[in-house]
Scaffold this motif. Sequence first.
Motif, short mmCIF file in Angstrom:
data_model
loop_
_atom_site.label_atom_id
_atom_site.label_comp_id
_atom_site.label_asym_id
_atom_site.label_seq_id
_atom_site.Cartn_x
_atom_site.Cartn_y
_atom_site.Cartn_z
N GLN A 115 58.88 36.94 67.90
CA GLN A 115 58.17 35.94 68.70
C GLN A 115 59.18 34.98 69.31
OE1 GLN A 115 54.94 33.90 66.73
NE2 GLN A 115 54.71 32.42 68.38
N ASP A 116 58.98 34.66 70.58
CA ASP A 116 59.91 33.81 71.31
C ASP A 116 59.13 33.00 72.33
OD1 ASP A 116 62.33 32.72 72.32
OD2 ASP A 116 63.38 34.60 71.94
N LEU A 117 59.86 32.34 73.23
CA LEU A 117 59.25 31.46 74.22
C LEU A 117 59.75 31.82 75.61
CD1 LEU A 117 59.88 28.12 72.32
CD2 LEU A 117 57.71 29.36 72.43
N LEU A 118 58.84 31.77 76.58
CA LEU A 118 59.19 31.91 77.99
C LEU A 118 59.05 30.55 78.64
CD1 LEU A 118 59.83 34.15 80.16
CD2 LEU A 118 57.40 33.99 80.79
N VAL A 119 60.10 30.11 79.32
CA VAL A 119 60.11 28.79 79.96
C VAL A 119 60.68 28.94 81.36
CG1 VAL A 119 60.37 27.60 77.74
CG2 VAL A 119 62.40 28.21 79.08
N ALA A 120 60.60 27.86 82.14
CA ALA A 120 61.22 27.84 83.45
C ALA A 120 62.73 28.00 83.30
CB ALA A 120 60.89 26.54 84.18
N ALA A 121 63.35 28.70 84.23
CA ALA A 121 64.77 29.02 84.12
C ALA A 121 65.65 27.78 84.06
CB ALA A 121 65.20 29.90 85.29
N ASP A 122 65.19 26.68 84.68
CA ASP A 122 66.00 25.46 84.70
C ASP A 122 65.62 24.47 83.61
OD1 ASP A 122 63.55 24.72 85.64
OD2 ASP A 122 64.27 23.80 87.51
N LEU B 169 52.43 28.50 83.72
CA LEU B 169 53.82 28.09 83.59
C LEU B 169 54.43 27.84 84.96
CD1 LEU B 169 56.30 27.62 81.77
CD2 LEU B 169 56.75 30.09 81.90
N ALA B 170 54.14 28.70 85.91
CA ALA B 170 54.68 28.55 87.27
C ALA B 170 54.18 27.28 87.94
CB ALA B 170 54.31 29.76 88.11
N GLU C 295 58.07 38.35 91.45
CA GLU C 295 58.78 38.65 92.70
C GLU C 295 60.25 38.25 92.59
OE1 GLU C 295 58.46 37.62 97.48
OE2 GLU C 295 56.78 37.21 96.13
N ASP C 296 60.49 37.12 91.95
CA ASP C 296 61.84 36.68 91.63
C ASP C 296 61.96 36.62 90.12
OD1 ASP C 296 64.28 35.53 91.20
OD2 ASP C 296 63.91 33.72 92.38
N PRO C 297 62.58 37.62 89.48
CA PRO C 297 62.62 37.67 88.01
C PRO C 297 63.50 36.59 87.38
CG PRO C 297 63.97 39.41 88.93
CD PRO C 297 63.26 38.78 90.08
N THR C 298 64.17 35.78 88.20
CA THR C 298 65.05 34.75 87.65
C THR C 298 64.37 33.39 87.52
OG1 THR C 298 65.94 34.07 89.81
CG2 THR C 298 67.02 35.92 88.70
N VAL C 299 63.09 33.29 87.89
CA VAL C 299 62.44 31.97 87.85
C VAL C 299 62.09 31.55 86.43
CG1 VAL C 299 61.53 32.14 90.19
CG2 VAL C 299 60.14 32.95 88.28
#
Length: 280
Positions: A127-134, A184-185, A207-211
Amino acid sequence: MRKHTTAVALAAASALALAACSSAEPGNTGDGDGGGDTLTVGIKFDQPGLGLQKGAEYVGFDVDVAKYVAGKLGYDEDQIEFTEAVSANRETMLQNGDVDMIFATYSITDTRKEIVDFAGPYFVAGQDLLVAADDDSITGPEDLEGKNLCSVTGSTSAERIKDDYAEGVELVERPGYSECVSALASGAVDAVTTDDIILAGLAAAQEDPTVFKVVGNPFSEENYGVGLPKGSTDRCEEINTAITEMIDDGTWDELVATHTEGTGYTANAELNPPEPAACA
């Protein structure tokens, strides 16, 4: 002449009966090319990066692992029949013979092993977390105090964080992970939680996998196994051999990279690649 004709007829009937039995037996690999049979495999249809239906095609890490294993068992791709394996129905599908095996982020647990068999694991998630890249303010579940966290309705992932790491986290439920990613977006939530490779697949589908980024600090251990009907010891051993070959020949690494491309995700090196457990 009558005796000879009768003998020929009996021989032909016996051959037909044997052929019928052979084709009806699940998992029969015949002479190594699948024996003309089909292999019914349960997968997720709605998990980007793992198991996703795209028109008439199925794509994802679980799908490609299933294809590799099926090939080692003697089946061509056109002999594989994929069917949707919803989480709540997986054990029932195996018990009823609706599928021959399941590759669907299916965690191996002692409770499940009482009613179905497992080969593998072929991946160990956490289990982990997805956050904004910045967003550098969230490096683990402890950083979610006072923040908004999204998870799918009915999931225990967010509750685990609230109970064990951040009592003051605000839980936000959505019907699916795509809705969580949208939240999140838009900034409506600060993070999304579930297994790390699922999060990486969600990021890779953008569309942009780095966001977005997977934090990379897993705090659980989920062993993804191949679900099998109870009593499938021989088939389990065949699958474990195939998984080991997939890891040794580099295919496993290639598949993980392909289905998380652009996200910066790397599998937990302490747990992966996994070593399949002994079959019961």
